[in-house]
Motif scaffolding. Sequence first.
Motif, PDB file in Angstrom:
ATOM      1  N   ALA A 174       0.827  -1.215   0.000  1.00 11.24           N
ATOM      2  CA  ALA A 174       0.000   0.000   0.000  1.00 11.24           C
ATOM      3  C   ALA A 174       0.855   1.255   0.000  1.00 11.24           C
ATOM      4  CB  ALA A 174      -0.923  -0.026   1.219  1.00 11.24           C
ATOM      5  N   GLY A 175       2.099   1.126   0.450  1.00 15.47           N
ATOM      6  CA  GLY A 175       2.991   2.285   0.477  1.00 15.47           C
ATOM      7  C   GLY A 175       3.303   2.827  -0.905  1.00 15.47           C
ATOM      8  N   LYS A 176       3.024   2.017  -1.935  1.00 18.64           N
ATOM      9  CA  LYS A 176       3.305   2.464  -3.309  1.00 18.64           C
ATOM     10  C   LYS A 176       2.045   2.950  -4.020  1.00 18.64           C
ATOM     11  CE  LYS A 176       7.596   0.989  -3.000  1.00 18.64           C
ATOM     12  NZ  LYS A 176       8.169  -0.104  -3.819  1.00 18.64           N
ATOM     13  N   ALA A 177       0.881   2.868  -3.350  1.00 17.58           N
ATOM     14  CA  ALA A 177      -0.402   3.125  -4.023  1.00 17.58           C
ATOM     15  C   ALA A 177      -0.462   4.521  -4.618  1.00 17.58           C
ATOM     16  CB  ALA A 177      -1.555   2.916  -3.042  1.00 17.58           C
ATOM     17  N   ASP A 178       0.052   5.514  -3.881  1.00 17.60           N
ATOM     18  CA  ASP A 178      -0.015   6.889  -4.393  1.00 17.60           C
ATOM     19  C   ASP A 178       0.891   7.041  -5.614  1.00 17.60           C
ATOM     20  OD1 ASP A 178       1.555   9.880  -3.892  1.00 17.60           O
ATOM     21  OD2 ASP A 178      -0.627   9.826  -4.197  1.00 17.60           O
ATOM     22  N   ALA A 179       2.098   6.467  -5.522  1.00 14.49           N
ATOM     23  CA  ALA A 179       3.043   6.560  -6.648  1.00 14.49           C
ATOM     24  C   ALA A 179       2.486   5.855  -7.878  1.00 14.49           C
ATOM     25  CB  ALA A 179       4.382   5.941  -6.236  1.00 14.49           C
ATOM     26  N   VAL A 180       1.860   4.699  -7.661  1.00 12.14           N
ATOM     27  CA  VAL A 180       1.270   3.954  -8.786  1.00 12.14           C
ATOM     28  C   VAL A 180       0.155   4.770  -9.441  1.00 12.14           C
ATOM     29  CG1 VAL A 180      -0.178   1.940  -9.331  1.00 12.14           C
ATOM     30  CG2 VAL A 180       1.900   1.656  -7.963  1.00 12.14           C
ATOM     31  N   ALA A 181      -0.666   5.399  -8.627  1.00 10.67           N
ATOM     32  CA  ALA A 181      -1.760   6.202  -9.190  1.00 10.67           C
ATOM     33  C   ALA A 181      -1.209   7.389  -9.970  1.00 10.67           C
ATOM     34  CB  ALA A 181      -2.682   6.676  -8.071  1.00 10.67           C
ATOM     35  N   ARG A 182      -0.145   8.025  -9.458  1.00 11.91           N
ATOM     36  CA  ARG A 182       0.434   9.182 -10.146  1.00 11.91           C
ATOM     37  C   ARG A 182       1.144   8.781 -11.426  1.00 11.91           C
ATOM     38  NH1 ARG A 182       4.129  12.302  -8.071  1.00 11.91           N
ATOM     39  NH2 ARG A 182       4.989  10.905  -6.475  1.00 11.91           N
ATOM     40  N   ALA A 183       1.624   7.523 -11.455  1.00 10.26           N
ATOM     41  CA  ALA A 183       2.370   7.079 -12.642  1.00 10.26           C
ATOM     42  C   ALA A 183       1.497   6.412 -13.684  1.00 10.26           C
ATOM     43  CB  ALA A 183       3.475   6.115 -12.212  1.00 10.26           C
ATOM     44  N   PHE A 184       0.458   5.693 -13.221  1.00 10.30           N
ATOM     45  CA  PHE A 184      -0.299   4.857 -14.151  1.00 10.30           C
ATOM     46  C   PHE A 184      -1.805   5.037 -14.074  1.00 10.30           C
ATOM     47  CE2 PHE A 184       3.542   2.884 -15.312  1.00 10.30           C
ATOM     48  CZ  PHE A 184       4.260   2.541 -14.170  1.00 10.30           C
ATOM     49  N   GLY A 185      -2.283   5.882 -13.167  1.00  7.16           N
ATOM     50  CA  GLY A 185      -3.728   6.043 -13.022  1.00  7.16           C
ATOM     51  C   GLY A 185      -4.354   6.691 -14.254  1.00  7.16           C
ATOM     52  N   ALA A 186      -5.635   6.502 -14.418  1.00  6.06           N
ATOM     53  CA  ALA A 186      -6.345   7.035 -15.599  1.00  6.06           C
ATOM     54  C   ALA A 186      -6.190   8.549 -15.676  1.00  6.06           C
ATOM     55  CB  ALA A 186      -7.821   6.662 -15.530  1.00  6.06           C
ATOM     56  N   GLY A 187      -6.085   9.190 -14.493  1.00  8.03           N
ATOM     57  CA  GLY A 187      -5.984  10.639 -14.517  1.00  8.03           C
ATOM     58  C   GLY A 187      -4.550  11.144 -14.522  1.00  8.03           C
ATOM     59  N   SER A 188      -3.587  10.216 -14.584  1.00  8.21           N
ATOM     60  CA  SER A 188      -2.172  10.622 -14.485  1.00  8.21           C
ATOM     61  C   SER A 188      -1.706  11.278 -15.783  1.00  8.21           C
ATOM     62  CB  SER A 188      -1.295   9.398 -14.198  1.00  8.21           C
ATOM     63  OG  SER A 188      -1.340   8.503 -15.312  1.00  8.21           O
ATOM     64  N   ARG A 189      -0.766  12.181 -15.629  1.00  3.90           N
ATOM     65  CA  ARG A 189      -0.161  12.843 -16.791  1.00  3.90           C
ATOM     66  C   ARG A 189       1.351  12.666 -16.694  1.00  3.90           C
ATOM     67  NH1 ARG A 189      -4.220  12.308 -18.065  1.00  3.90           N
ATOM     68  NH2 ARG A 189      -5.981  13.621 -18.657  1.00  3.90           N
ATOM     69  N   PRO A 190       2.023  12.277 -17.783  1.00  6.58           N
ATOM     70  CA  PRO A 190       3.483  12.102 -17.712  1.00  6.58           C
ATOM     71  C   PRO A 190       4.144  13.392 -17.248  1.00  6.58           C
ATOM     72  CG  PRO A 190       2.616  11.264 -19.796  1.00  6.58           C
ATOM     73  CD  PRO A 190       1.487  11.991 -19.115  1.00  6.58           C
ATOM     74  N   GLY A 191       5.052  13.239 -16.281  1.00 10.38           N
ATOM     75  CA  GLY A 191       5.732  14.431 -15.811  1.00 10.38           C
ATOM     76  C   GLY A 191       6.940  14.102 -14.956  1.00 10.38           C
ATOM     77  N   HIS A 192       7.819  15.078 -14.799  1.00  8.23           N
ATOM     78  CA  HIS A 192       9.049  14.868 -14.040  1.00  8.23           C
ATOM     79  C   HIS A 192       8.783  14.668 -12.552  1.00  8.23           C
ATOM     80  CE1 HIS A 192      12.263  16.471 -17.062  1.00  8.23           C
ATOM     81  NE2 HIS A 192      11.449  15.570 -17.597  1.00  8.23           N
ATOM     82  N   ASP A 193       7.571  14.958 -12.110  1.00 11.66           N
ATOM     83  CA  ASP A 193       7.274  14.739 -10.677  1.00 11.66           C
ATOM     84  C   ASP A 193       6.997  13.271 -10.395  1.00 11.66           C
ATOM     85  OD1 ASP A 193       3.712  15.356 -10.475  1.00 11.66           O
ATOM     86  OD2 ASP A 193       4.959  14.777 -12.188  1.00 11.66           O
ATOM     87  N   ALA A 194       6.797  12.498 -11.480  1.00  4.04           N
ATOM     88  CA  ALA A 194       6.552  11.053 -11.343  1.00  4.04           C
ATOM     89  C   ALA A 194       7.301  10.344 -12.476  1.00  4.04           C
ATOM     90  CB  ALA A 194       5.065  10.738 -11.401  1.00  4.04           C
ATOM     91  N   PRO A 195       8.601  10.151 -12.313  1.00  2.00           N
ATOM     92  CA  PRO A 195       9.404   9.584 -13.411  1.00  2.00           C
ATOM     93  C   PRO A 195       8.855   8.297 -14.012  1.00  2.00           C
ATOM     94  CG  PRO A 195      10.836  10.474 -11.722  1.00  2.00           C
ATOM     95  CD  PRO A 195       9.445  10.556 -11.178  1.00  2.00           C
ATOM     96  N   SER A 196       8.209   7.453 -13.194  1.00  3.57           N
ATOM     97  CA  SER A 196       7.640   6.211 -13.750  1.00  3.57           C
ATOM     98  C   SER A 196       6.576   6.510 -14.798  1.00  3.57           C
ATOM     99  CB  SER A 196       7.042   5.350 -12.636  1.00  3.57           C
ATOM    100  OG  SER A 196       8.045   4.928 -11.741  1.00  3.57           O
ATOM    101  N   SER A 197       5.980   7.687 -14.726  1.00  2.00           N
ATOM    102  CA  SER A 197       4.956   8.059 -15.720  1.00  2.00           C
ATOM    103  C   SER A 197       5.577   8.360 -17.077  1.00  2.00           C
ATOM    104  CB  SER A 197       4.190   9.305 -15.251  1.00  2.00           C
ATOM    105  OG  SER A 197       5.028  10.473 -15.330  1.00  2.00           O
TER     106      SER A 197
END
Length: 239
Positions: free
Chosen positions: A191-214
Amino acid sequence: MSAAIEVVADPAAAAAERIAAVVADGGHVALTGGSTPRGAYRRLAAMDLDWTGVDLWLGDDRCVPAADERSNEGMVRAELVDRIPADRAPRACHPTFGELGPDGAADAFEAELRRAFGTPAAPPALDLILLGIGPDAHTASLFPGKPALDVLDRWVVGVPEAGMEPYVPRVTLTLPVLNAAREVLFLVSGAGKADAVARAFGAGSRPGHDAPSSLVRPADGRLTVLLDEGAAARLDAAG
Ligand code: 6PG
């Protein structure tokens, strides 16, 4: 290329199965460091796989000697490579040269890639790159807001200041190499990765330097994100 999100009970087992399939075909496989993949590596070591057709790489490392407990190279050797029978061992286990420090390691690691792939203008297309994700959505040693994210004319780059512990210099494949891969597989649990996963791969995520995985979106390759329920907890329903 959009990400295929797979929520499974045991992501490490699923990752081991996927990696085993690539090993059977042979090619260039880059593994990741961190703690999450240890279970996958132990499973792979227990399979009766023939690695002789595989060049084994690491996507990144800490700039410490391989004997240091923080070394990804040392961890992969202990959990996997040293457990493979000699007659089924990878045809090459490429070092990350972490002991040379970030800039020296980047030069040596890139030279090793160029020896293996020739010196084409385009980045090398590895057959599979296994990646993890940090709570800050970093991947490999590409951390939010750090200069390495902007390096597009190198295959490997040094990272003098890590964005998360262990705070030692790093060496990492660059985004052009990650995005040239035939397949990228993210292995994420907890669960500690849930926020990072949402920022990187969630439907509402946008590629950006704040979330390199995105920013990891292989141009022509397959992208799969293996998650357990905890890591998937904040993905939009459509995610
Ligand atoms: C490293 C990895 C790094 C890792 C994430 C997740 O050198 O540590 O390359 O990108 O995959 O930090 O690490 P955990 O699996 O330990 O959470």
